[in-house]
Design an enzyme around this catalytic site. Structure first.
Site, PDB file in Angstrom:
ATOM      1  N   LYS A   1       0.441  -0.085  -3.646  1.00  0.00           N
ATOM      2  CA  LYS A   1       0.844   1.186  -4.082  1.00  0.00           C
ATOM      3  C   LYS A   1       1.422   2.818  -4.128  1.00  0.00           C
ATOM      4  CE  LYS A   1      -3.800   2.610  -2.236  1.00  0.00           C
ATOM      5  NZ  LYS A   1      -5.525   3.463  -2.331  1.00  0.00           N
TER       6      LYS A   1
ATOM      7  N   ARG B   1     -17.185   5.894  -1.786  1.00  0.00           N
ATOM      8  CA  ARG B   1     -16.280   5.942  -2.363  1.00  0.00           C
ATOM      9  C   ARG B   1     -17.052   5.286  -3.857  1.00  0.00           C
ATOM     10  NH1 ARG B   1     -10.099   4.746  -1.942  1.00  0.00           N
ATOM     11  NH2 ARG B   1     -10.445   2.710  -2.715  1.00  0.00           N
TER      12      ARG B   1
END
Length: 357
Positions: free
Chosen positions: A34, A129
């Site tokens: 990413k 998360r």
């Protein structure tokens, strides 16, 4: 003009270090891409290393990976949004999931496209998360394991990315126990315990990684050699696979203290005046990057006794003091980058991307 340089040999040496480390412990792994923001040239560099598995959080980047080499296994590393489901099935071989609603949509779309889509169920282990709560996992798995055209290939977890919770033997042993419980209860094999990321590598190197963890997803340590436990560099790895080259576009001797009535700048900052500096001067260099490209706190300036004064949207200012190095307009200033800085630069269309041996 400012540009980013990727050193191919340093990337390869970091890759080879990790490949050898994981192979020695019979651990499979994939590269998290990413940070490259879909840059085709840099993605090719990863694939040319011999990488067979790439993870990304943007489906457009995985699409590009498939365009370069369709044989690479691609993994979408966040729970998919509803509108992205068709593309996830088309371009991601694997996705990470936490919601039955989403997995039902994935199942329906995989059936429609005539594919079997692989899934890693993410489990909450403390960083808060994404993740299914552990006491709900059995009930969750019971609902999803028979969804058509889906194959549950792993249980995973994410640590450190939100609240900074570090991996521990206890957390990773618990993740491995979840796999054993599910396999015994449902008679289904789950190949992966994907408990490893860059932050977990020091546990492996120190022989503290529970044996059940057999899959890693690695980004930061590949690109920066990062030992995230000790905030240093792993011996034998490089922290400068990327370097940013900037150019001096003005250099002038100026007062150290701003002149005039002060108000907030466009960033909302108000300069505090050190009255002891009134009357002092220093050489100031303006570089051809700014906040549009990177936050200065993510720049690492080595080999120079300069100070970053601040930045506006398109320019960064350095205090060169008396300019002992006799810097001049057109000279380059080189920076190493922190992870978030490299991410910003790679996401900037205004910074040229280069590769060098």
């Amino acid at each position: 003009m400012a540009y980013l340089k990727l050193y191919r040999h340093k990337l390869k040496e970091n890759f080879d270090f990790l490949q050898q480390t994981f192979a020695g412990s019979e651990i499979s792994w994939g590269i998290v891409s990413k940070i490259l923001c879909g840059n085709r040239r840099y993605l090719k560099e990863l694939i040319n290393l011999g990488c067979k598995e790439i993870h990304d959080s943007r489906i457009s980047n995985l699409k590009r990976v498939k365009e370069i080499d369709n044989s690479v296994q691609t993994c979408y590393i966040k729970p998919p949004a509803r509108r992205s489901i068709p593309d996830v099935i088309q371009y991601a071989d694997v996705s990470m999931n936490t919601e039955y609603f989403t997995m039902k949509l994935l199942s329906d779309e995989a059936t429609k496209q005539g594919k079997t889509h692989k899934v890693i169920i993410m489990i909450e282990t403390g960083d808060l998360r994404e993740g299914v709560m552990g006491d709900h996992l059995i009930e969750f798995y019971a609902k999803v394991f028979e969804l058509p055209n889906l194959e549950i290939i792993g249980l995973g977890t994410n640590l450190n990315c939100l609240h900074g919770v570090m991996p521990s033997q206890d957390k990773l042993i618990q993740l491995s126990l979840y796999k054993q419980i599910i396999e015994l209860k449902f008679g289904k094999e789950i190949p992966w315990v994907s408990g490893g990321t860059s932050v977990t590598i020091p546990l492996l190197l120190n022989k503290q990684l529970p044996k059940g963890v057999n899959h890693f997803r690695v980004g930061e340590t590949l690109y920066f050699g990062a030992d995230l436990f000790n905030e240093g560099v792993i011996p034998g790895m490089h922290d400068d696979v990327f370097e940013l080259f900037t150019e001096i576009i003005e250099i002038t001797k100026k007062p150290v203290v701003p002149i005039g009535e002060l108000a907030a700048n466009p960033q909302g900052e108000v300069t505090e005046i050190d009255e002891s500096l009134y009357g002092q001067t220093a050489y100031r260099a303006i570089l051809d990057i700014g906040l549009l490209d990177i936050d200065p706190k993510y720049l690492i300036l080595e080999g120079h006794d300069f100070e970053i004064v601040g930045a506006s949207s398109d320019m960064l200012v350095l205090d060169l003091g008396t300019n002992p190095e006799k810097m001049k307009v057109g000279d380059q200033i080189k920076f190493k980058l922190k992870y978030m800085g490299a991410l910003a630069i790679l996401n900037s269309h205004y910074i040229e991307k280069k590769v060098t041996e």
